[in-house]
Write a protein that holds these residues in place. Structure first.
Motif, PDB file in Angstrom:
ATOM      1  N   HIS A  72       0.827  -1.207   0.000  1.00 63.84           N
ATOM      2  CA  HIS A  72       0.000   0.000   0.000  1.00 63.84           C
ATOM      3  C   HIS A  72       0.865   1.263   0.000  1.00 63.84           C
ATOM      4  O   HIS A  72       0.413   2.317  -0.457  1.00 63.84           O
ATOM      5  N   ASP A  73       2.084   1.174   0.525  1.00 64.96           N
ATOM      6  CA  ASP A  73       2.951   2.348   0.538  1.00 64.96           C
ATOM      7  C   ASP A  73       3.254   2.827  -0.875  1.00 64.96           C
ATOM      8  O   ASP A  73       3.316   4.037  -1.136  1.00 64.96           O
ATOM      9  N   LEU A  74       3.446   1.909  -1.811  1.00 60.57           N
ATOM     10  CA  LEU A  74       3.712   2.286  -3.192  1.00 60.57           C
ATOM     11  C   LEU A  74       2.544   3.059  -3.773  1.00 60.57           C
ATOM     12  O   LEU A  74       2.720   4.051  -4.484  1.00 60.57           O
ATOM     13  N   LEU A  75       1.337   2.628  -3.447  1.00 56.66           N
ATOM     14  CA  LEU A  75       0.130   3.269  -3.968  1.00 56.66           C
ATOM     15  C   LEU A  75      -0.058   4.667  -3.397  1.00 56.66           C
ATOM     16  O   LEU A  75      -0.520   5.578  -4.094  1.00 56.66           O
ATOM     17  N   TRP A  76       0.307   4.840  -2.136  1.00 59.96           N
ATOM     18  CA  TRP A  76       0.047   6.106  -1.458  1.00 59.96           C
ATOM     19  C   TRP A  76       1.244   7.052  -1.444  1.00 59.96           C
ATOM     20  O   TRP A  76       1.066   8.270  -1.467  1.00 59.96           O
ATOM     21  N   ASP A  77       2.450   6.514  -1.407  1.00 58.98           N
ATOM     22  CA  ASP A  77       3.642   7.357  -1.255  1.00 58.98           C
ATOM     23  C   ASP A  77       4.535   7.384  -2.481  1.00 58.98           C
ATOM     24  O   ASP A  77       5.484   8.160  -2.532  1.00 58.98           O
ATOM     25  N   GLY A  78       4.247   6.518  -3.461  1.00 60.45           N
ATOM     26  CA  GLY A  78       5.084   6.484  -4.645  1.00 60.45           C
ATOM     27  C   GLY A  78       6.297   5.596  -4.444  1.00 60.45           C
ATOM     28  O   GLY A  78       6.545   5.085  -3.343  1.00 60.45           O
ATOM     29  N   PRO A  79       7.085   5.404  -5.501  1.00 61.61           N
ATOM     30  CA  PRO A  79       8.245   4.507  -5.407  1.00 61.61           C
ATOM     31  C   PRO A  79       9.347   5.097  -4.541  1.00 61.61           C
ATOM     32  O   PRO A  79       9.553   6.308  -4.500  1.00 61.61           O
ATOM     33  N   ARG A  80      10.037   4.218  -3.859  1.00 57.35           N
ATOM     34  CA  ARG A  80      11.197   4.654  -3.074  1.00 57.35           C
ATOM     35  C   ARG A  80      12.405   4.791  -4.004  1.00 57.35           C
ATOM     36  O   ARG A  80      12.575   3.990  -4.928  1.00 57.35           O
ATOM     37  N   PRO A  81      13.251   5.774  -3.785  1.00 56.26           N
ATOM     38  CA  PRO A  81      14.453   5.908  -4.621  1.00 56.26           C
ATOM     39  C   PRO A  81      15.349   4.679  -4.484  1.00 56.26           C
ATOM     40  O   PRO A  81      15.516   4.143  -3.396  1.00 56.26           O
ATOM     41  N   ALA A  82      15.878   4.231  -5.612  1.00 59.77           N
ATOM     42  CA  ALA A  82      16.790   3.080  -5.585  1.00 59.77           C
ATOM     43  C   ALA A  82      18.081   3.470  -4.883  1.00 59.77           C
ATOM     44  O   ALA A  82      18.652   4.529  -5.136  1.00 59.77           O
ATOM     45  N   THR A  83      18.532   2.601  -3.967  1.00 57.81           N
ATOM     46  CA  THR A  83      19.758   2.891  -3.217  1.00 57.81           C
ATOM     47  C   THR A  83      20.924   2.023  -3.650  1.00 57.81           C
ATOM     48  O   THR A  83      22.065   2.293  -3.290  1.00 57.81           O
ATOM     49  N   ARG A  84      20.628   0.978  -4.408  1.00 55.20           N
ATOM     50  CA  ARG A  84      21.701   0.121  -4.886  1.00 55.20           C
ATOM     51  C   ARG A  84      21.226  -0.611  -6.138  1.00 55.20           C
ATOM     52  O   ARG A  84      20.054  -0.559  -6.493  1.00 55.20           O
ATOM     53  N   GLY A  85      22.183  -1.292  -6.780  1.00 52.75           N
ATOM     54  CA  GLY A  85      21.848  -2.000  -8.002  1.00 52.75           C
ATOM     55  C   GLY A  85      21.985  -1.096  -9.211  1.00 52.75           C
ATOM     56  O   GLY A  85      22.305   0.103  -9.103  1.00 52.75           O
ATOM     57  N   PRO A  86      21.757  -1.635 -10.404  1.00 49.36           N
ATOM     58  CA  PRO A  86      21.897  -0.840 -11.626  1.00 49.36           C
ATOM     59  C   PRO A  86      20.865   0.288 -11.682  1.00 49.36           C
ATOM     60  O   PRO A  86      19.800   0.213 -11.078  1.00 49.36           O
ATOM     61  N   LYS A  87      21.211   1.305 -12.425  1.00 46.64           N
ATOM     62  CA  LYS A  87      20.317   2.449 -12.573  1.00 46.64           C
ATOM     63  C   LYS A  87      19.039   2.019 -13.286  1.00 46.64           C
ATOM     64  O   LYS A  87      19.099   1.337 -14.313  1.00 46.64           O
ATOM     65  N   PRO A  88      17.855   2.398 -12.761  1.00 49.60           N
ATOM     66  CA  PRO A  88      16.595   2.003 -13.405  1.00 49.60           C
ATOM     67  C   PRO A  88      16.516   2.526 -14.842  1.00 49.60           C
ATOM     68  O   PRO A  88      16.914   3.656 -15.131  1.00 49.60           O
ATOM     69  N   THR A  89      16.024   1.678 -15.728  1.00 49.11           N
ATOM     70  CA  THR A  89      15.873   2.071 -17.132  1.00 49.11           C
ATOM     71  C   THR A  89      14.452   2.515 -17.445  1.00 49.11           C
ATOM     72  O   THR A  89      14.199   3.058 -18.517  1.00 49.11           O
ATOM     73  N   LEU A  90      13.533   2.276 -16.522  1.00 50.52           N
ATOM     74  CA  LEU A  90      12.135   2.649 -16.709  1.00 50.52           C
ATOM     75  C   LEU A  90      11.694   3.566 -15.573  1.00 50.52           C
ATOM     76  O   LEU A  90      12.445   3.812 -14.634  1.00 50.52           O
ATOM     77  N   THR A  91      10.468   4.031 -15.675  1.00 47.73           N
ATOM     78  CA  THR A  91       9.831   4.730 -14.558  1.00 47.73           C
ATOM     79  C   THR A  91       8.534   3.987 -14.229  1.00 47.73           C
ATOM     80  O   THR A  91       7.988   3.254 -15.067  1.00 47.73           O
ATOM     81  N   LEU A  92       8.055   4.173 -13.020  1.00 45.63           N
ATOM     82  CA  LEU A  92       6.801   3.535 -12.635  1.00 45.63           C
ATOM     83  C   LEU A  92       5.661   3.993 -13.530  1.00 45.63           C
ATOM     84  O   LEU A  92       4.787   3.198 -13.897  1.00 45.63           O
ATOM     85  N   ASP A  93       5.657   5.269 -13.910  1.00 46.11           N
ATOM     86  CA  ASP A  93       4.601   5.772 -14.793  1.00 46.11           C
ATOM     87  C   ASP A  93       4.581   5.040 -16.130  1.00 46.11           C
ATOM     88  O   ASP A  93       3.512   4.751 -16.680  1.00 46.11           O
ATOM     89  N   ARG A  94       5.766   4.724 -16.662  1.00 49.84           N
ATOM     90  CA  ARG A  94       5.821   3.997 -17.936  1.00 49.84           C
ATOM     91  C   ARG A  94       5.281   2.584 -17.777  1.00 49.84           C
ATOM     92  O   ARG A  94       4.583   2.067 -18.660  1.00 49.84           O
ATOM     93  N   VAL A  95       5.614   1.955 -16.679  1.00 48.98           N
ATOM     94  CA  VAL A  95       5.113   0.604 -16.420  1.00 48.98           C
ATOM     95  C   VAL A  95       3.588   0.617 -16.334  1.00 48.98           C
ATOM     96  O   VAL A  95       2.903  -0.210 -16.950  1.00 48.98           O
ATOM     97  N   VAL A  96       3.049   1.563 -15.578  1.00 47.93           N
ATOM     98  CA  VAL A  96       1.600   1.663 -15.409  1.00 47.93           C
ATOM     99  C   VAL A  96       0.929   1.992 -16.740  1.00 47.93           C
ATOM    100  O   VAL A  96      -0.113   1.415 -17.093  1.00 47.93           O
TER     101      VAL A  96
END
Length: 224
Positions: free
Chosen positions: A3-27
């Motif tokens: 539910h946090d994702l729905l209400w607060d949005g995605p958390r910034p990535a702190t590790r791993g490869p740089k994201p190639t997409l955005t949540l808006d694009r996925v949706v």
């Protein structure tokens, strides 16, 4: 369910490869699939394929289908319209017509908004707006909630009919034309009503007619 994702949005990535997409694009990809093929066609692997990524990489953005569909509803239906204060009837008319338009644009949202599921702030915002329109009336809390539920149910019923057939009244008339031609003497009232409707060119007015009836009923419960 996250539910946090729905209400607060995605958390910034702190590790791993740089994201190639955005949540808006996925949706948006999920919405495009649902608009074209229905909600049943939406699956994590299908959305991933549309975006040119692996299914596993999609889980970096959304934890599962339930959350994805909830986010799709939030983005597709969108925020409720601004309602003028003070005039509850005009405000609810605007509200109902806007909700009808959003659902007609994305009929799959009907299926996506039933049963136990994650509910986001945009969806609750529609309820808040309608309740706000009735806040200045003497209706009690349960009456206000029921009034909003009945209005939303009217909208949903008409969208469901429209999704099943373009111009549902015309489709119904076409479907029953042959039986009535053979057995019309058994249904004189139906024949008369259909003939008057055709002569007046007044078909497919069920939404506005039903909305007026519902609002008339509310007005009768609200002292002048």
């Amino acid at each position: 369910m996250d539910h946090d994702l729905l209400w607060d949005g995605p958390r910034p990535a702190t590790r791993g490869p740089k994201p190639t997409l955005t949540l808006d694009r996925v949706v948006a990809a999920g919405i495009a699939i649902a608009d074209a093929e229905g909600l049943g066609a939406v699956a994590m692997h299908r959305v991933a394929a549309e975006l040119g990524v692996t299914k596993m990489s999609l889980y970096r953005y959304v934890p599962g289908k339930a959350e994805l569909v909830a986010l799709m509803v939030e983005q597709a239906v969108g925020a409720p319209p601004a309602l003028a204060p003070g005039a509850w009837r005009a405000a609810l008319t605007t509200w109902a017509r806007a909700l009808l338009a959003r659902y007609l644009a994305h009929p799959w949202a009907l299926e996506a908004t039933v049963g136990p599921r994650p509910v986001g702030p945009v969806e609750l915002g529609w309820m808040e707006a309608a309740l706000g329109a009735l806040a200045g009336t003497p209706l009690a809390g349960p009456e206000r909630l029921d009034a909003v539920a009945v209005l939303a149910g009217h909208v949903r019923a008409l969208v469901q009919q429209s999704a099943a057939a373009d111009r549902p009244e015309a489709a119904l008339s076409a479907a029953i034309a042959a039986p009535l031609a053979r057995h019309g003497d058994r249904f004189p009232q139906l024949l008369a009503a259909l003939a008057e409707t055709a002569a007046a060119g007044a078909g497919d007015q069920a939404f506005e007619f039903g909305l007026a009836l519902l609002l008339d009923g509310l007005a009768a419960r609200i002292p002048a």
